[in-house]
Write a protein that holds these residues in place. Structure first.
Motif, PDB file in Angstrom:
ATOM      1  N   ARG A   4       0.842  -1.197   0.000  1.00 50.31           N
ATOM      2  CA  ARG A   4       0.000   0.000   0.000  1.00 50.31           C
ATOM      3  C   ARG A   4       0.873   1.241   0.000  1.00 50.31           C
ATOM      4  N   GLN A   5       0.409   2.249  -0.693  1.00 52.39           N
ATOM      5  CA  GLN A   5       1.130   3.517  -0.760  1.00 52.39           C
ATOM      6  C   GLN A   5       0.952   4.271   0.541  1.00 52.39           C
ATOM      7  N   LYS A   6       2.044   4.793   1.082  1.00 46.38           N
ATOM      8  CA  LYS A   6       1.984   5.503   2.357  1.00 46.38           C
ATOM      9  C   LYS A   6       1.675   6.981   2.144  1.00 46.38           C
ATOM     10  N   LEU A   7       0.814   7.507   2.982  1.00 43.37           N
ATOM     11  CA  LEU A   7       0.507   8.940   3.005  1.00 43.37           C
ATOM     12  C   LEU A   7       0.739   9.411   4.432  1.00 43.37           C
ATOM     13  N   ARG A   8       1.707  10.293   4.617  1.00 48.69           N
ATOM     14  CA  ARG A   8       2.090  10.739   5.965  1.00 48.69           C
ATOM     15  C   ARG A   8       1.661  12.189   6.175  1.00 48.69           C
ATOM     16  N   ILE A   9       0.905  12.417   7.241  1.00 46.85           N
ATOM     17  CA  ILE A   9       0.302  13.727   7.491  1.00 46.85           C
ATOM     18  C   ILE A   9       0.685  14.228   8.878  1.00 46.85           C
ATOM     19  N   LEU A  10       1.134  15.470   8.946  1.00 50.07           N
ATOM     20  CA  LEU A  10       1.374  16.147  10.214  1.00 50.07           C
ATOM     21  C   LEU A  10       0.139  16.972  10.565  1.00 50.07           C
ATOM     22  N   CYS A  11      -0.448  16.708  11.719  1.00 52.40           N
ATOM     23  CA  CYS A  11      -1.576  17.502  12.227  1.00 52.40           C
ATOM     24  C   CYS A  11      -1.029  18.414  13.319  1.00 52.40           C
ATOM     25  N   THR A  32      -8.168  10.853  14.114  1.00 53.45           N
ATOM     26  CA  THR A  32      -8.676   9.481  14.108  1.00 53.45           C
ATOM     27  C   THR A  32      -9.715   9.292  13.006  1.00 53.45           C
ATOM     28  N   MET A  33     -10.700  10.184  12.960  1.00 50.44           N
ATOM     29  CA  MET A  33     -11.727  10.112  11.923  1.00 50.44           C
ATOM     30  C   MET A  33     -11.147  10.447  10.553  1.00 50.44           C
ATOM     31  N   LEU A  34     -10.196  11.362  10.510  1.00 47.86           N
ATOM     32  CA  LEU A  34      -9.552  11.730   9.238  1.00 47.86           C
ATOM     33  C   LEU A  34      -8.905  10.519   8.588  1.00 47.86           C
ATOM     34  N   VAL A  35      -8.160   9.743   9.367  1.00 49.54           N
ATOM     35  CA  VAL A  35      -7.489   8.552   8.833  1.00 49.54           C
ATOM     36  C   VAL A  35      -8.515   7.546   8.328  1.00 49.54           C
ATOM     37  N   GLN A  36      -9.566   7.301   9.126  1.00 50.96           N
ATOM     38  CA  GLN A  36     -10.601   6.351   8.717  1.00 50.96           C
ATOM     39  C   GLN A  36     -11.243   6.778   7.401  1.00 50.96           C
ATOM     40  N   PHE A  37     -11.502   8.061   7.276  1.00 56.84           N
ATOM     41  CA  PHE A  37     -12.165   8.577   6.079  1.00 56.84           C
ATOM     42  C   PHE A  37     -11.270   8.430   4.854  1.00 56.84           C
ATOM     43  N   LEU A  38      -9.995   8.784   4.990  1.00 61.35           N
ATOM     44  CA  LEU A  38      -9.074   8.706   3.856  1.00 61.35           C
ATOM     45  C   LEU A  38      -8.870   7.260   3.408  1.00 61.35           C
ATOM     46  N   MET A  40     -10.914   4.810   3.834  1.00 62.77           N
ATOM     47  CA  MET A  40     -12.154   4.321   3.248  1.00 62.77           C
ATOM     48  C   MET A  40     -12.268   4.785   1.794  1.00 62.77           C
ATOM     49  N   ALA A  41     -11.878   6.040   1.544  1.00 59.57           N
ATOM     50  CA  ALA A  41     -11.965   6.584   0.185  1.00 59.57           C
ATOM     51  C   ALA A  41     -10.890   6.009  -0.734  1.00 59.57           C
ATOM     52  N   PHE A  42      -9.704   5.742  -0.166  1.00 56.13           N
ATOM     53  CA  PHE A  42      -8.580   5.232  -0.948  1.00 56.13           C
ATOM     54  C   PHE A  42      -7.997   4.006  -0.253  1.00 56.13           C
ATOM     55  N   PRO A  43      -8.578   2.834  -0.489  1.00 54.82           N
ATOM     56  CA  PRO A  43      -8.109   1.614   0.182  1.00 54.82           C
ATOM     57  C   PRO A  43      -6.644   1.285  -0.092  1.00 54.82           C
ATOM     58  N   GLU A  44      -6.096   1.838  -1.167  1.00 54.09           N
ATOM     59  CA  GLU A  44      -4.706   1.562  -1.508  1.00 54.09           C
ATOM     60  C   GLU A  44      -3.725   2.360  -0.660  1.00 54.09           C
ATOM     61  N   LEU A  45      -4.250   3.297   0.141  1.00 55.50           N
ATOM     62  CA  LEU A  45      -3.391   4.150   0.956  1.00 55.50           C
ATOM     63  C   LEU A  45      -3.231   3.603   2.375  1.00 55.50           C
ATOM     64  N   ASP A  46      -2.024   3.715   2.886  1.00 49.08           N
ATOM     65  CA  ASP A  46      -1.730   3.470   4.293  1.00 49.08           C
ATOM     66  C   ASP A  46      -1.455   4.839   4.906  1.00 49.08           C
ATOM     67  N   ILE A 203      -9.274  16.832  -2.949  1.00 47.60           N
ATOM     68  CA  ILE A 203      -7.989  17.248  -3.514  1.00 47.60           C
ATOM     69  C   ILE A 203      -7.228  16.043  -4.056  1.00 47.60           C
ATOM     70  N   LEU A 204      -7.171  14.974  -3.268  1.00 49.23           N
ATOM     71  CA  LEU A 204      -6.439  13.780  -3.685  1.00 49.23           C
ATOM     72  C   LEU A 204      -7.065  13.146  -4.924  1.00 49.23           C
ATOM     73  N   ALA A 205      -8.403  13.148  -4.985  1.00 54.55           N
ATOM     74  CA  ALA A 205      -9.087  12.580  -6.150  1.00 54.55           C
ATOM     75  C   ALA A 205      -8.785  13.393  -7.402  1.00 54.55           C
ATOM     76  N   ARG A 206      -8.772  14.717  -7.254  1.00 56.03           N
ATOM     77  CA  ARG A 206      -8.460  15.574  -8.400  1.00 56.03           C
ATOM     78  C   ARG A 206      -7.019  15.354  -8.871  1.00 56.03           C
ATOM     79  N   GLU A 207      -6.089  15.243  -7.916  1.00 55.48           N
ATOM     80  CA  GLU A 207      -4.690  15.000  -8.274  1.00 55.48           C
ATOM     81  C   GLU A 207      -4.534  13.646  -8.958  1.00 55.48           C
ATOM     82  N   LYS A 208      -5.248  12.656  -8.457  1.00 55.58           N
ATOM     83  CA  LYS A 208      -5.178  11.323  -9.053  1.00 55.58           C
ATOM     84  C   LYS A 208      -5.687  11.342 -10.492  1.00 55.58           C
TER      85      LYS A 208
END
Length: 253
Positions: A4-11, A32-38, A40-46, A203-208
């Motif tokens: 899975r492709q990693k997406l690393r976010i600083l909050c 916590t909810m942000l990670v679940q949502f992302l 769910m939208a992009f199962p290929e992302l870790d 944003i991620l969907a548009r970039e994809k």
């Protein structure tokens, strides 16, 4: 199985990023909810998040030095971050610091990840249910207008102030989502994570779609593509809380 492709976010931010609630007895971050949502939208992302929220932190006095702990000014390293989500200014406004001074400091904070090709999502300062003198309202508005109007490559702004109002909510919703008129309940932080997640997914969907190497295809129209659902029209926290997410084909084209 492909990795899975990693997406690393600083909050990054103050007590609202830390998830402060019930006078500090509970910490429930929006991430916590942000990670679940992302995911769910992009199962290929870790999705991996690093939370750096400090209750009482003030943009003018300590945000820059704290951000330097993630982006050392003497190196070009970015700690593997793809995004930095920054929320700050509530404490500055309460202390009487002018909005333009807070904005000047925020630009320095944003600059550190941006110069290292890390995208920034800046959140506007949410409404508060106390201390709303005309001067405070004016300072908050000036700061939020500056955040929303800022333009720079890889910089994005989300209007959290508009997304989770205090006074426009029903009394029932206010009790559910707001804790002490400044901070939120765990449900409130989940609501923020949901709202920020929806924006980041767009944003991620548009970039994809923009990076899709496949040949352009003729656009197809889908049933209900133009329909306005109650959950969209009402913008009700209750409706969003039920898990409704409306994504249209045109949003991805």
């Amino acid at each position: 199985m492909a990795s899975r492709q990693k997406l690393r976010i600083l909050c990054f931010g103050d007590s609202l990023t830390a998830g402060y609630s019930s006078m500090g007895a509970i910490y429930h971050t929006y991430e916590t909810m942000l990670v679940q949502f992302l995911e769910m939208a992009f199962p290929e992302l870790d999705v991996e998040t690093v939370e750096d929220g400090v209750p009482g932190s003030v943009v003018k006095y300590d945000f820059k030095s704290r951000m330097e702990e993630h982006f050392d000014p003497d190196t070009k390293g970015n700690n593997g971050y793809d995004w930095a989500i920054v929320l700050g200014g509530t404490n500055d406004i309460a202390m009487g610091i002018p909005g333009e001074d807070v904005f000047t400091e925020l630009k320095k904070v944003w600059d550190m990840p941006l110069r290292r090709n890390v995208k920034v999502l800046a959140l506007t300062v949410p409404e508060a249910g106390m201390g709303n003198s005309p001067a405070i309202i004016a300072r908050r508005k000036a700061l939020n207008d500056s955040i929303k109007g800022y333009k720079r490559t890889n910089f994005h702004a989300f209007d959290l102030h508009a997304a989770i109002p205090y006074f426009a909510m029903s009394a029932e919703d206010r009790r559910r989502y707001w804790d002490d008129a400044i901070h939120f309940t765990p449900d409130g932080y989940d609501f923020i994570g949901n709202k920020v997640g929806i924006y980041l997914v767009s944003i991620l969907a548009r970039e994809k779609a923009e990076n899709d190497p496949s040949p352009a295809k003729r656009r197809r129209w889908f049933k209900d593509d133009e329909k306005v659902f109650d959950e969209e029209e009402n913008e009700s926290p209750k409706a969003i809380d039920r898990g409704y997410v409306v994504v249209r084909r045109r949003d991805l084209d």
